[in-house]
Write a protein that holds these residues in place. Structure first.
Motif, PDB file in Angstrom:
ATOM      1  N   LEU A  29      14.194   9.895  11.847  1.00 42.49           N
ATOM      2  CA  LEU A  29      13.412  10.255  10.661  1.00 42.49           C
ATOM      3  C   LEU A  29      12.291  11.231  11.013  1.00 42.49           C
ATOM      4  O   LEU A  29      12.071  12.213  10.297  1.00 42.49           O
ATOM      5  CB  LEU A  29      12.821   9.004  10.007  1.00 42.49           C
ATOM      6  N   ILE A  30      11.607  10.975  12.119  1.00 43.20           N
ATOM      7  CA  ILE A  30      10.536  11.882  12.537  1.00 43.20           C
ATOM      8  C   ILE A  30      11.104  13.264  12.857  1.00 43.20           C
ATOM      9  O   ILE A  30      10.561  14.284  12.432  1.00 43.20           O
ATOM     10  CB  ILE A  30       9.765  11.295  13.737  1.00 43.20           C
ATOM     11  N   ARG A  31      12.201  13.311  13.568  1.00 45.36           N
ATOM     12  CA  ARG A  31      12.831  14.609  13.876  1.00 45.36           C
ATOM     13  C   ARG A  31      13.252  15.329  12.591  1.00 45.36           C
ATOM     14  O   ARG A  31      13.076  16.534  12.454  1.00 45.36           O
ATOM     15  CB  ARG A  31      14.057  14.401  14.766  1.00 45.36           C
ATOM     16  N   TYR A  32      13.810  14.576  11.659  1.00 41.17           N
ATOM     17  CA  TYR A  32      14.241  15.163  10.388  1.00 41.17           C
ATOM     18  C   TYR A  32      13.060  15.744   9.623  1.00 41.17           C
ATOM     19  O   TYR A  32      13.156  16.815   9.032  1.00 41.17           O
ATOM     20  CB  TYR A  32      14.966  14.108   9.540  1.00 41.17           C
ATOM     21  N   TYR A  73      10.330  17.042  10.816  1.00 45.02           N
ATOM     22  CA  TYR A  73       9.927  18.306  11.436  1.00 45.02           C
ATOM     23  C   TYR A  73      10.957  19.413  11.194  1.00 45.02           C
ATOM     24  O   TYR A  73      10.592  20.585  11.094  1.00 45.02           O
ATOM     25  CB  TYR A  73       9.682  18.119  12.934  1.00 45.02           C
ATOM     26  N   GLU A  74      12.222  19.055  11.109  1.00 52.05           N
ATOM     27  CA  GLU A  74      13.254  20.059  10.834  1.00 52.05           C
ATOM     28  C   GLU A  74      13.251  20.504   9.383  1.00 52.05           C
ATOM     29  O   GLU A  74      13.395  21.685   9.072  1.00 52.05           O
ATOM     30  CB  GLU A  74      14.630  19.500  11.193  1.00 52.05           C
ATOM     31  N   ARG A  75      13.082  19.567   8.484  1.00 48.08           N
ATOM     32  CA  ARG A  75      13.145  19.893   7.053  1.00 48.08           C
ATOM     33  C   ARG A  75      11.866  20.545   6.537  1.00 48.08           C
ATOM     34  O   ARG A  75      11.913  21.376   5.634  1.00 48.08           O
ATOM     35  CB  ARG A  75      13.429  18.615   6.256  1.00 48.08           C
ATOM     36  N   PHE A  76      10.730  20.158   7.082  1.00 49.49           N
ATOM     37  CA  PHE A  76       9.433  20.681   6.638  1.00 49.49           C
ATOM     38  C   PHE A  76       8.716  21.318   7.816  1.00 49.49           C
ATOM     39  O   PHE A  76       7.726  20.779   8.327  1.00 49.49           O
ATOM     40  CB  PHE A  76       8.579  19.548   6.047  1.00 49.49           C
ATOM     41  N   PRO A  77       9.164  22.477   8.263  1.00 45.62           N
ATOM     42  CA  PRO A  77       8.626  23.072   9.504  1.00 45.62           C
ATOM     43  C   PRO A  77       7.283  23.785   9.365  1.00 45.62           C
ATOM     44  O   PRO A  77       6.937  24.606  10.190  1.00 45.62           O
ATOM     45  CB  PRO A  77       9.724  24.071   9.887  1.00 45.62           C
ATOM     46  N   TYR A  78       6.520  23.497   8.342  1.00 45.92           N
ATOM     47  CA  TYR A  78       5.224  24.174   8.173  1.00 45.92           C
ATOM     48  C   TYR A  78       4.076  23.311   8.636  1.00 45.92           C
ATOM     49  O   TYR A  78       4.152  22.154   8.855  1.00 45.92           O
ATOM     50  CB  TYR A  78       5.006  24.587   6.735  1.00 45.92           C
ATOM     51  N   LEU A  86       0.844  -1.185   0.000  1.00 46.97           N
ATOM     52  CA  LEU A  86       0.000   0.000   0.000  1.00 46.97           C
ATOM     53  C   LEU A  86       0.879   1.235   0.000  1.00 46.97           C
ATOM     54  O   LEU A  86       1.833   1.329   0.778  1.00 46.97           O
ATOM     55  CB  LEU A  86      -0.913   0.013   1.224  1.00 46.97           C
ATOM     56  N   GLU A  87       0.565   2.175  -0.872  1.00 50.35           N
ATOM     57  CA  GLU A  87       1.271   3.453  -0.913  1.00 50.35           C
ATOM     58  C   GLU A  87       0.313   4.543  -0.467  1.00 50.35           C
ATOM     59  O   GLU A  87      -0.799   4.648  -0.975  1.00 50.35           O
ATOM     60  CB  GLU A  87       1.768   3.746  -2.328  1.00 50.35           C
ATOM     61  N   ILE A  88       0.768   5.352   0.497  1.00 52.69           N
ATOM     62  CA  ILE A  88      -0.025   6.459   1.010  1.00 52.69           C
ATOM     63  C   ILE A  88       0.741   7.745   0.742  1.00 52.69           C
ATOM     64  O   ILE A  88       1.844   7.929   1.257  1.00 52.69           O
ATOM     65  CB  ILE A  88      -0.292   6.312   2.516  1.00 52.69           C
ATOM     66  N   ALA A  89       0.168   8.628  -0.074  1.00 50.17           N
ATOM     67  CA  ALA A  89       0.818   9.883  -0.449  1.00 50.17           C
ATOM     68  C   ALA A  89       0.446  10.990   0.544  1.00 50.17           C
ATOM     69  O   ALA A  89      -0.656  11.000   1.097  1.00 50.17           O
ATOM     70  CB  ALA A  89       0.410  10.285  -1.859  1.00 50.17           C
ATOM     71  N   TYR A  90       1.373  11.916   0.727  1.00 51.70           N
ATOM     72  CA  TYR A  90       1.177  13.038   1.635  1.00 51.70           C
ATOM     73  C   TYR A  90       1.589  14.332   0.948  1.00 51.70           C
ATOM     74  O   TYR A  90       2.667  14.414   0.364  1.00 51.70           O
ATOM     75  CB  TYR A  90       2.033  12.872   2.898  1.00 51.70           C
ATOM     76  N   GLU A  91       0.735  15.338   1.054  1.00 52.81           N
ATOM     77  CA  GLU A  91       1.085  16.680   0.574  1.00 52.81           C
ATOM     78  C   GLU A  91       2.091  17.309   1.543  1.00 52.81           C
ATOM     79  O   GLU A  91       3.030  17.963   1.135  1.00 52.81           O
ATOM     80  CB  GLU A  91      -0.165  17.558   0.465  1.00 52.81           C
ATOM     81  N   ASN A  92       1.839  17.137   2.826  1.00 54.08           N
ATOM     82  CA  ASN A  92       2.718  17.656   3.865  1.00 54.08           C
ATOM     83  C   ASN A  92       3.469  16.474   4.474  1.00 54.08           C
ATOM     84  O   ASN A  92       2.876  15.651   5.183  1.00 54.08           O
ATOM     85  CB  ASN A  92       1.888  18.373   4.934  1.00 54.08           C
TER      86      ASN A  92
END
Length: 98
Positions: A88-91, A93-98, A40-46
């Motif tokens: 990975l979770i921390r990364y 939030y750091e890379r996509f801080p919106y 299963l592939e789940i796509a995310y905009e954010n």
């Protein structure tokens, strides 16, 4: 850029059981899952939104025969394991801080 999570299993119905039991999946996602679903592939905009699924997966990985891979850069898949999930979770939030 499309970011996504891919779930894989060798056991039929395992992905559906996991999503139904532990993750508040949308109707769109649940409609893609059947008894025979092995991938299963789940796509995310954010991309930050995938952190919930990563955390849920890691907390329950012993109970399900599922593998998880994420893609946040084109043509780069990262296997999510107990050793790298927190980073990975921390990364995300750091890379996509919106």
């Amino acid at each position: 850029m499309k970011t996504f999570v891919k779930l894989y299993s060798d056991v039929k119905g395992e992905i559906g059981k996991f999503l139904n039991k532990f993750y508040l999946a949308t109707e769109e996602i649940l409609n893609k899952v059947s008894e025979d679903t092995l991938e299963l592939e789940i796509a995310y905009e954010n991309p930050v939104e995938m952190s919930d699924l990563i955390g849920t997966f890691i907390e329950n990985r012993e109970d399900f025969k599922i593998n998880m891979w994420i893609c946040i850069d084109k043509d780069v898949l990262i296997n999510v394991t107990g050793n790298n999930a927190d980073e990975l979770i921390r990364y995300l939030y750091e890379r996509f801080p919106y």
